[in-house]
Design a protein around this motif. Structure first.
Motif, PDB file in Angstrom:
ATOM      1  N   UNK A 196       2.029  13.858  16.052  1.00 32.94           N
ATOM      2  CA  UNK A 196       3.134  13.130  15.583  1.00 32.94           C
ATOM      3  C   UNK A 196       2.886  11.768  16.168  1.00 32.94           C
ATOM      4  N   UNK A 197       2.771  11.547  17.178  1.00 34.64           N
ATOM      5  CA  UNK A 197       2.622  10.215  17.710  1.00 34.64           C
ATOM      6  C   UNK A 197       1.548   9.456  17.175  1.00 34.64           C
ATOM      7  N   UNK A 198       0.486  10.072  16.792  1.00 36.08           N
ATOM      8  CA  UNK A 198      -0.828   9.541  16.161  1.00 36.08           C
ATOM      9  C   UNK A 198      -0.462   8.873  14.729  1.00 36.08           C
ATOM     10  N   UNK A 199       0.357   9.510  14.250  1.00 37.50           N
ATOM     11  CA  UNK A 199       0.797   9.186  12.803  1.00 37.50           C
ATOM     12  C   UNK A 199       2.030   8.156  13.079  1.00 37.50           C
ATOM     13  N   UNK A 200       2.712   8.232  13.768  1.00 37.07           N
ATOM     14  CA  UNK A 200       3.739   7.326  14.075  1.00 37.07           C
ATOM     15  C   UNK A 200       3.289   5.844  14.625  1.00 37.07           C
ATOM     16  N   UNK A 201       2.130   5.998  15.368  1.00 37.53           N
ATOM     17  CA  UNK A 201       1.744   4.793  15.969  1.00 37.53           C
ATOM     18  C   UNK A 201       0.351   3.942  15.267  1.00 37.53           C
ATOM     19  N   UNK A 202      -0.130   4.565  14.268  1.00 32.49           N
ATOM     20  CA  UNK A 202      -1.295   4.483  13.403  1.00 32.49           C
ATOM     21  C   UNK A 202      -0.891   2.852  12.841  1.00 32.49           C
ATOM     22  N   UNK A 203      -2.056   1.980  13.111  1.00 30.84           N
ATOM     23  CA  UNK A 203      -2.039   0.850  13.108  1.00 30.84           C
ATOM     24  C   UNK A 203      -1.588   0.256  11.703  1.00 30.84           C
ATOM     25  N   UNK A 204      -2.117   1.086  10.639  1.00 28.83           N
ATOM     26  CA  UNK A 204      -2.048   0.590   9.236  1.00 28.83           C
ATOM     27  C   UNK A 204      -0.667   1.211   8.804  1.00 28.83           C
ATOM     28  N   UNK A 260       0.863  -1.116  -0.031  1.00 31.76           N
ATOM     29  CA  UNK A 260      -0.040   0.012  -0.070  1.00 31.76           C
ATOM     30  C   UNK A 260       0.921   1.306   0.088  1.00 31.76           C
ATOM     31  N   UNK A 261       0.648   2.141  -0.882  1.00 31.09           N
ATOM     32  CA  UNK A 261       1.379   3.374  -0.971  1.00 31.09           C
ATOM     33  C   UNK A 261       0.997   4.121   0.337  1.00 31.09           C
ATOM     34  N   UNK A 262       2.116   4.882   0.989  1.00 31.07           N
ATOM     35  CA  UNK A 262       2.299   5.834   2.059  1.00 31.07           C
ATOM     36  C   UNK A 262       2.197   7.026   1.714  1.00 31.07           C
ATOM     37  N   UNK A 263       1.431   7.588   2.690  1.00 29.68           N
ATOM     38  CA  UNK A 263       0.758   9.126   2.400  1.00 29.68           C
ATOM     39  C   UNK A 263       1.505   9.930   3.182  1.00 29.68           C
ATOM     40  N   UNK A 264       2.164  11.083   2.586  1.00 26.65           N
ATOM     41  CA  UNK A 264       2.888  12.251   3.556  1.00 26.65           C
ATOM     42  C   UNK A 264       1.911  13.253   4.069  1.00 26.65           C
ATOM     43  N   UNK A 265       1.992  13.609   5.213  1.00 30.02           N
ATOM     44  CA  UNK A 265       1.130  14.425   5.578  1.00 30.02           C
ATOM     45  C   UNK A 265       1.844  15.809   6.123  1.00 30.02           C
ATOM     46  N   UNK A 266       1.100  16.781   6.261  1.00 28.99           N
ATOM     47  CA  UNK A 266       1.655  18.004   6.557  1.00 28.99           C
ATOM     48  C   UNK A 266       2.377  18.108   8.254  1.00 28.99           C
ATOM     49  N   UNK A 267       3.593  18.878   8.261  1.00 30.29           N
ATOM     50  CA  UNK A 267       3.997  18.719   9.355  1.00 30.29           C
ATOM     51  C   UNK A 267       3.231  19.534  10.412  1.00 30.29           C
ATOM     52  N   UNK A 268       2.155  20.212  10.192  1.00 34.30           N
ATOM     53  CA  UNK A 268       1.316  21.212  11.066  1.00 34.30           C
ATOM     54  C   UNK A 268      -0.170  20.339  11.249  1.00 34.30           C
ATOM     55  N   UNK A 270      -3.579  19.216   8.057  1.00 35.14           N
ATOM     56  CA  UNK A 270      -3.766  18.108   7.561  1.00 35.14           C
ATOM     57  C   UNK A 270      -5.371  18.013   7.469  1.00 35.14           C
ATOM     58  N   UNK A 271      -5.405  17.183   6.268  1.00 32.12           N
ATOM     59  CA  UNK A 271      -6.860  17.006   5.897  1.00 32.12           C
ATOM     60  C   UNK A 271      -7.668  16.337   7.097  1.00 32.12           C
ATOM     61  N   UNK A 272      -8.929  17.211   7.314  1.00 30.29           N
ATOM     62  CA  UNK A 272      -9.496  16.821   8.423  1.00 30.29           C
ATOM     63  C   UNK A 272     -10.078  15.497   8.731  1.00 30.29           C
ATOM     64  N   UNK A 273     -10.444  14.692   7.657  1.00 30.73           N
ATOM     65  CA  UNK A 273     -10.669  13.550   7.950  1.00 30.73           C
ATOM     66  C   UNK A 273      -9.507  12.328   8.034  1.00 30.73           C
ATOM     67  N   UNK A 274      -8.349  12.801   7.717  1.00 27.97           N
ATOM     68  CA  UNK A 274      -7.170  11.897   8.002  1.00 27.97           C
ATOM     69  C   UNK A 274      -7.091  12.036   9.412  1.00 27.97           C
ATOM     70  N   UNK A 275      -7.128  13.337   9.965  1.00 29.56           N
ATOM     71  CA  UNK A 275      -6.979  13.603  11.441  1.00 29.56           C
ATOM     72  C   UNK A 275      -7.812  12.718  12.315  1.00 29.56           C
ATOM     73  N   UNK A 306       0.114   3.816   7.370  1.00 24.21           N
ATOM     74  CA  UNK A 306       0.173   4.325   5.889  1.00 24.21           C
ATOM     75  C   UNK A 306       0.643   5.743   5.812  1.00 24.21           C
ATOM     76  N   UNK A 307       0.535   6.520   6.832  1.00 22.57           N
ATOM     77  CA  UNK A 307       1.001   8.013   6.828  1.00 22.57           C
ATOM     78  C   UNK A 307       2.284   8.095   7.486  1.00 22.57           C
ATOM     79  N   UNK A 308       2.897   9.467   6.985  1.00 20.10           N
ATOM     80  CA  UNK A 308       4.163   9.688   7.880  1.00 20.10           C
ATOM     81  C   UNK A 308       4.306  11.225   7.339  1.00 20.10           C
ATOM     82  N   UNK A 309       5.106  11.858   8.415  1.00 25.55           N
ATOM     83  CA  UNK A 309       5.332  13.264   8.534  1.00 25.55           C
ATOM     84  C   UNK A 309       6.845  13.431   7.860  1.00 25.55           C
ATOM     85  N   UNK A 310       7.271  13.971   7.039  1.00 27.57           N
ATOM     86  CA  UNK A 310       8.654  14.161   6.353  1.00 27.57           C
ATOM     87  C   UNK A 310       9.348  14.770   7.550  1.00 27.57           C
ATOM     88  N   UNK A 311      10.642  14.237   7.745  1.00 24.49           N
ATOM     89  CA  UNK A 311      11.642  14.870   8.706  1.00 24.49           C
ATOM     90  C   UNK A 311      11.340  14.402  10.357  1.00 24.49           C
TER      91      UNK A 311
END
Length: 235
Positions: A161-169, A1-9, A13-18, A171-176
């Motif tokens: 940042x921790x929500x992104x890092x521990x997301x069970x799937x 599955x392709x990974x999706x880069x998210x805004x650092x702020x 970030x898209x509200x539905x992704x949050x 598929x998301x990441x924050x560059x840097x």
């Protein structure tokens, strides 16, 4: 599955992704806490008789759709969970308490932190509870958090940042912040990350405060309580 880069702020970030990130964390927390037997002293006004027939993800999406809840108000719900669990160790976010907690949190935070917000009548309708019940929940919620309605933007950024890092799937990441291999599974849920260098000290909601216990620390504490109860019952 392709990974999706998210805004650092988190504000960008898209509200539905949050919503997906928050729901994923809450659902894992609920799955853990649902295994803890209910005791009379742990019951609160937030407990319903039966789990609502709507998932946390769909419930959050419904709230965002009809109340236009801001990202700040969604994310600070996690901070409120940590605050309350630290102040009231017997309280657990479970399938019986989550939905009422979430709609009350959004109601309270929107009125405290946003220039525009809905009426309690609308929040109650969206949340699927009577207005009189939401009013009582709001008062109880404020008592439980001791009216501490704000935190720093830096703390909210850490939650994001921790929500992104521990997301069970994963598929998301924050560059840097993380490499493609560092967003991990449930075995890597210690929430240890550095603080963002891009955060301006002026962009805060309140003065800096000590970092609260994390959701994962509260999960570990709940497990310890459960084991202690079992030991006392067996002795």
């Amino acid at each position: 599955m392709a990974r999706v880069e998210l805004s650092p702020a988190f504000e960008d970030v898209d509200a539905d992704i949050l919503v997906q990130l928050i729901a994923d964390m809450i659902e894992r927390l609920m799955a853990h806490n649902d295994q803890i037997p209910l005791s009379p002293e742990s019951l609160t006004r937030f407990h319903s008789r039966n789990p609502p027939g709507i998932s946390v993800l769909d419930y959050l999406r419904r709230i965002v759709r009809f109340t236009k809840a801001e990202r700040l108000c969604l994310l600070i719900t996690l901070h409120y969970i940590d605050q309350i669990c630290a102040r009231m160790p017997l309280f657990t976010l479970s399938s019986l308490t989550c939905h009422r907690f979430v709609i009350t949190s959004v109601t309270v935070s929107s009125k405290a932190l946003c220039d525009a917000f809905c009426t309690n009548s609308l929040y109650a309708k969206v949340g699927g509870i009577p207005l009189t019940e939401l009013n009582l929940l709001e008062r109880e919620f404020l008592r439980m958090i001791d009216w501490r309605l704000t935190c720093t933007r830096e703390i909210l950024h850490e939650y994001y940042v921790n929500l992104v890092r521990t997301h069970s799937k994963g598929i998301y990441y924050i560059a840097g912040h993380e490499s493609s291999s560092s967003i991990s599974s449930d075995s890597d849920m210690d929430w240890e990350t550095g603080r963002s260098r891009s955060v301006s000290p002026a962009a805060t909601l309140a003065p800096e405060s000590p970092r609260p216990p994390t959701l994962e620390q509260n999960m570990a504490f709940a497990a310890f309580q459960q084991e202690s109860r079992r030991s006392s019952q067996g002795s």
